[in-house]
Design an enzyme around this catalytic site. Structure first.
Site, mmCIF file in Angstrom:
data_model
loop_
_atom_site.group_PDB
_atom_site.id
_atom_site.type_symbol
_atom_site.label_atom_id
_atom_site.label_comp_id
_atom_site.label_asym_id
_atom_site.label_seq_id
_atom_site.Cartn_x
_atom_site.Cartn_y
_atom_site.Cartn_z
ATOM 1 C CG HIS A 282 -1.857 1.188 1.238
ATOM 2 N ND1 HIS A 282 -3.116 1.150 0.672
ATOM 3 C CD2 HIS A 282 -1.708 2.441 1.737
ATOM 4 C CE1 HIS A 282 -3.704 2.321 0.829
ATOM 5 N NE2 HIS A 282 -2.870 3.118 1.478
ATOM 6 C CB CYS A 283 2.108 3.323 -2.694
ATOM 7 S SG CYS A 283 3.221 4.718 -2.977
ATOM 8 C CB VAL A 284 1.576 6.642 2.166
ATOM 9 C CG1 VAL A 284 1.252 5.571 3.179
ATOM 10 C CG2 VAL A 284 3.094 6.838 2.065
ATOM 11 C CB SER A 288 -4.163 3.650 -4.450
ATOM 12 O OG SER A 288 -4.743 2.506 -5.045
#
Length: 429
Positions: A282-284, A288
């Protein structure tokens, strides 16, 4: 009392709202002018702070909820709510960079504290499992503000030509385009309706539920199941789970939170609350997940950003520190603090270098994982369970489960999302 509150809420929603009115989190009609009224939690927190008493965590949460609910802007048919996480980057980033350009000691303190504050906020939101737009807004605003400083302070000096400016502008637009593509659906698994389920999936679901029920009440059942409520291998004989020693066969398991059977390499994201096909992490920065459908766009966005950032840093240093190489000018540029314009440009260069170094590390890890055909989620699980083979002081983690060689791994990555995955017949029965 409950029916009365519902009627009041319904009557408030039926009445037309002016541009400064809104329905608050309690379901009552409120006005923006009353944003400082009825702040009991804030008064209590200030009183405890003034008397050197600790503020309760639940009080802080209620204060933040109240602030986020009352922070609105006038809009047609009711005031619109503004996300609190969008405000700090827009306000603090220009202030910090301008303060850092006053003196090189202030620049060292500010540029060192910015990553520390960002990491602190990341661990705070990651621990609470919350989605935040802070990092996405920080990244987008940083791009826009660096480009603005470049146009206002660097281009007028006459060292940047029209072609170089056009290349830099084109790179900026390509970054935004790649980010837009990476923000799309990463491959979320939707819960199918009961009528749409195939007999094989219903049979598989029943077997997996039986396996979960068998493990209840036994000590160590949760740890034997692994992460995300995964069922033990002993209880899944005849189900689509992969047998030991057959890494080429896909495996499926049951997600208790999404109530569906997920395919191989799919995981449940605790922040998004959904299962993602071939989930990487999960990339901040894009707020998303990175999965099967957007992993290629994510890598492309990182690559374009690195090239554009390095090009912009080179043009800026060549303008404010003439007759010096880029590496030398980055650490030794005499007279750069003689005027405010060059000092601000030099500070923005160092800020860009810090961001670029962080993104370069992420890009390097991604390239290594793709070369060994592992996802970041599988790497973290292998490190916890001590099942992976660590190389180069832990920089490379090879699980050996899906690795088919360098060329085949990259070929599989280049074809992600282009064709449906066909399960072998023995895994469907």
């Amino acid at each position: 009392m409950k029916p009365v509150k519902k009627r009041k809420t319904e009557e408030a929603e039926l009445e037309p709202l002016c541009c400064c009115e809104y329905i608050d989190r309690n379901g009552e009609k409120n006005h923006m002018a009353a944003c400082l009224c009825d702040c009991q939690d804030l008064d209590e927190g200030c009183d405890r702070w003034m008397t050197c008493k600790s503020v309760r965590p639940e009080t802080c949460e209620r204060i933040m909820d109240t602030i986020s609910d009352r922070l609105r802007i006038p809009w047609l048919r009711g005031a619109k709510r503004v996300n609190v996480s969008l405000v700090p980057p827009l306000v603090l980033l220009p202030v910090f960079l301008h303060v850092a350009s006053w003196h090189f000691l202030l620049g060292a303190v500010v540029l060192t504290s910015l990553p520390v504050l960002a990491l602190w906020y990341y661990y705070l939101t990651h621990r609470r499992k919350e989605q935040t737009l802070f990092f996405l807004s920080l990244g987008l605003f940083s791009l826009g503000y660096m480009y603005y400083v470049f146009l206002q302070e660097v281009v007028p000096k006459g060292r940047v030509g029209p072609t170089q400016l056009a290349v830099l502008t084109c790179g900026l637009f390509l970054i935004l385009l790649a980010l837009y593509r990476a923000k799309k659906n990463p491959g979320y698994l939707s819960n199918p309706a009961g009528s749409d389920r195939s007999p094989s999936s219903s049979h598989t679901e029943g077997l997996l539920r039986k396996g979960l029920e068998k493990t209840k009440g036994f000590p160590g059942a949760e740890t034997a199941g692994g992460l995300n409520n995964r069922t033990p291998k002993e209880d899944l004989k005849g189900s689509p789970r992969m047998q030991a020693g057959s890494p080429t066969k896909p495996k499926e398991d049951w997600c208790a939170k999404c109530q569906l059977v997920r395919p191989a390499r799919a995981w449940h994201c605790r922040i998004c609350g959904l299962c993602v096909r071939r989930m990487d992490h999960h990339c901040v920065w894009i707020n998303s997940c990175v999965g099967e459908s957007n992993h290629q766009a994510f890598i492309l966005a990182l690559l374009i950003f690195l090239l554009t950032s390095v090009y912009g840093i080179t043009l800026t240093l060549d303008t404010i520190c003439r007759d010096r190489s880029v590496f030398t000018a980055l650490f030794y540029c005499p007279g750069v603090y003689a005027n405010y314009s060059s000092a601000l440009s030099f500070t923005c260069v160092w800020y860009s270098v810090i961001i670029t170094a962080g993104m370069a590390y992420i890009f390097l890890i991604q390239l290594i994982n793709i070369s060994y055909n592992v996802t970041e989620r599988e790497v973290q699980q292998a490190l916890r369970q001590k099942t992976g083979r660590r190389l180069l002081c832990g920089l490379i983690v090879d699980t050996g489960q899906y690795n088919r060689g360098f060329l085949r791994n990259w070929h599989q990555f280049s074809t992600l999302g282009t064709r449906a995955f066909h399960h072998p017949a023995e895994d469907i029965v």
